[in-house]
Design a protein around this motif. Structure first.
Motif, short mmCIF file in Angstrom:
data_model
loop_
_atom_site.label_atom_id
_atom_site.label_comp_id
_atom_site.label_asym_id
_atom_site.label_seq_id
_atom_site.Cartn_x
_atom_site.Cartn_y
_atom_site.Cartn_z
N ILE A 109 0.84 -1.21 0.00
CA ILE A 109 0.00 0.00 0.00
C ILE A 109 0.87 1.25 0.00
O ILE A 109 0.59 2.22 -0.72
CB ILE A 109 -0.95 -0.01 1.21
N VAL A 110 1.93 1.23 0.81
CA VAL A 110 2.83 2.39 0.86
C VAL A 110 3.43 2.63 -0.52
O VAL A 110 3.42 3.77 -1.03
CB VAL A 110 3.94 2.18 1.91
N GLU A 111 3.94 1.58 -1.15
CA GLU A 111 4.56 1.76 -2.46
C GLU A 111 3.54 2.22 -3.50
O GLU A 111 3.80 3.16 -4.27
CB GLU A 111 5.22 0.45 -2.92
N SER A 112 2.38 1.57 -3.55
CA SER A 112 1.40 1.93 -4.58
C SER A 112 0.87 3.35 -4.38
O SER A 112 0.64 4.08 -5.36
CB SER A 112 0.24 0.93 -4.60
N SER A 113 0.70 3.77 -3.13
CA SER A 113 0.22 5.13 -2.86
C SER A 113 1.25 6.16 -3.30
O SER A 113 0.89 7.19 -3.91
CB SER A 113 -0.10 5.30 -1.38
N LEU A 114 2.51 5.89 -2.99
CA LEU A 114 3.57 6.81 -3.42
C LEU A 114 3.73 6.80 -4.94
O LEU A 114 4.01 7.83 -5.55
CB LEU A 114 4.88 6.45 -2.73
N GLN A 115 3.52 5.64 -5.56
CA GLN A 115 3.56 5.56 -7.02
C GLN A 115 2.46 6.42 -7.62
O GLN A 115 2.69 7.19 -8.56
CB GLN A 115 3.39 4.09 -7.48
N ARG A 116 1.23 6.28 -7.09
CA ARG A 116 0.10 7.02 -7.64
C ARG A 116 0.27 8.52 -7.44
O ARG A 116 -0.25 9.32 -8.23
CB ARG A 116 -1.21 6.55 -6.99
N ALA A 117 0.98 8.89 -6.39
CA ALA A 117 1.23 10.31 -6.13
C ALA A 117 2.48 10.82 -6.84
O ALA A 117 2.86 11.98 -6.65
CB ALA A 117 1.36 10.56 -4.63
N GLY A 118 3.09 9.98 -7.66
CA GLY A 118 4.25 10.40 -8.42
C GLY A 118 5.47 10.70 -7.58
O GLY A 118 6.32 11.50 -7.96
N LEU A 119 5.58 10.02 -6.43
CA LEU A 119 6.66 10.33 -5.49
C LEU A 119 7.59 9.16 -5.24
O LEU A 119 8.69 9.35 -4.69
CB LEU A 119 6.02 10.79 -4.16
N TRP A 120 7.20 7.98 -5.64
CA TRP A 120 7.95 6.77 -5.29
C TRP A 120 9.41 6.84 -5.73
O TRP A 120 10.32 6.57 -4.95
CB TRP A 120 7.27 5.54 -5.88
N ASP A 121 9.66 7.21 -6.97
CA ASP A 121 11.03 7.21 -7.48
C ASP A 121 11.91 8.20 -6.74
O ASP A 121 13.13 8.01 -6.66
CB ASP A 121 11.03 7.53 -8.98
N ARG A 146 2.68 16.24 -2.22
CA ARG A 146 2.41 14.94 -2.87
C ARG A 146 2.38 13.81 -1.83
O ARG A 146 1.62 12.86 -1.98
CB ARG A 146 3.44 14.67 -3.96
N LEU A 147 3.20 13.94 -0.79
CA LEU A 147 3.14 12.96 0.30
C LEU A 147 1.76 13.00 0.97
O LEU A 147 1.18 11.95 1.29
CB LEU A 147 4.24 13.25 1.32
#
Length: 269
Positions: free
Chosen positions: A141-153, A173-174
């Motif tokens: 969930i943490v990874e997918s949420s950050l991915q959807r918010a364009g912040l993961w990378d 974005r967080l």
């Protein structure tokens, strides 16, 4: 038939919106004896971005806060009328406000990450709402949420850093990632870019466009250019009332009310 531009703009019931996610009828808001919202009625559709525009103090942020009962936190605030979320009155007796705010997330004007790690900022909501049963699920969930918010990378190698250590645009974005981590149905945004520089603002606007179709999004903005860029429907507020509500293209190119036209063209505001 369109009303003439000089027609009186009263709070009549709006034309029904196909697949309305939120329906408000005759909503008034009071802070003690002061009335901030006067008999507002509006249907907000699923899977679109709806913008609230209008001059400072016109009631657009106050009305936004009624949609997830944030006004409950203000002493002396009172809300009259009816707000339905999927046909259910959110102000009914017995409504679970904690669950309501999971369904209707909010992103504020100033980024407000928790004083926790980036990971814990996202994990907090799913954990308290019991959305996961294992660490691996929570990690997902943490990874997918950050991915959807364009912040993961940008943060995948620093998840144990404090969320408050991020730049302003990253913090916002967080906060969006934190809001979507509990799988809401509606996202409310109260001037989410007003504290950001133009580059961060552009990234947030791109993110809003990417999230459109997955959530009903309502954004309060002082920037008419931003409303025109990100929204599909726009409501113009003035003196606690909705003067006009329709497709964004119509509001900006063919307003029916003189007050809307004056605001759009910069004659006041």
């Amino acid at each position: 038939m369109n009303a003439p531009l000089n027609a009186a703009a009263e709070n009549v019931f709006p034309e029904p919106v196909a697949e309305a996610k939120i329906s408000a009828r005759n909503v008034s808001v009071y802070y003690g004896a002061k009335q901030a919202i006067d008999s507002v009625s509006i249907d907000i559709p699923k899977n679109y971005v709806t913008a609230f525009i209008g001059p400072s103090g016109c009631g657009k942020s106050t009305f936004l806060r009624t949609i997830n009962r944030m006004n409950d936190t203000i002493a002396g605030a009172r809300v009259d009328g009816e707000i339905l979320l999927d046909g259910e009155d959110i102000y009914r007796s017995g409504m679970d406000v904690v669950q309501l705010r999971a369904r209707v997330g909010m992103v504020f004007q100033k980024p407000n990450p928790f004083p926790k790690t980036i990971y814990e900022n996202i994990a907090y909501g799913p954990r308290i709402h019991g959305l996961t049963t294992s660490k691996s699920e929570l990690d997902g969930i943490v990874e997918s949420s950050l991915q959807r918010a364009g912040l993961w990378d940008e943060v995948k190698d620093r998840l144990t850093d404090s969320g408050t250590a991020l730049s302003g645009g990253q913090q916002q974005r967080l906060c969006i990632a934190r809001a979507i981590a509990v799988d809401p149905e509606v996202i409310l945004m109260d001037e989410p870019c007003s504290a950001l520089d133009p580059i961060a603002t552009a990234r947030i606007e791109e993110l809003i466009d990417e999230l459109r179709g997955k959530f009903a999004i309502v954004i309060v903005t002082h920037s008419m250019q931003q409303a025109a860029r990100v929204s599909q429907r726009t409501a113009f507020f003035h003196l606690g009332k909705i003067v006009e509500y329709g497709t964004t293209s119509d509001i900006f190119t063919n307003p029916r009310q003189e007050r809307t036209k004056d605001y759009i063209t910069g004659r006041y505001g």
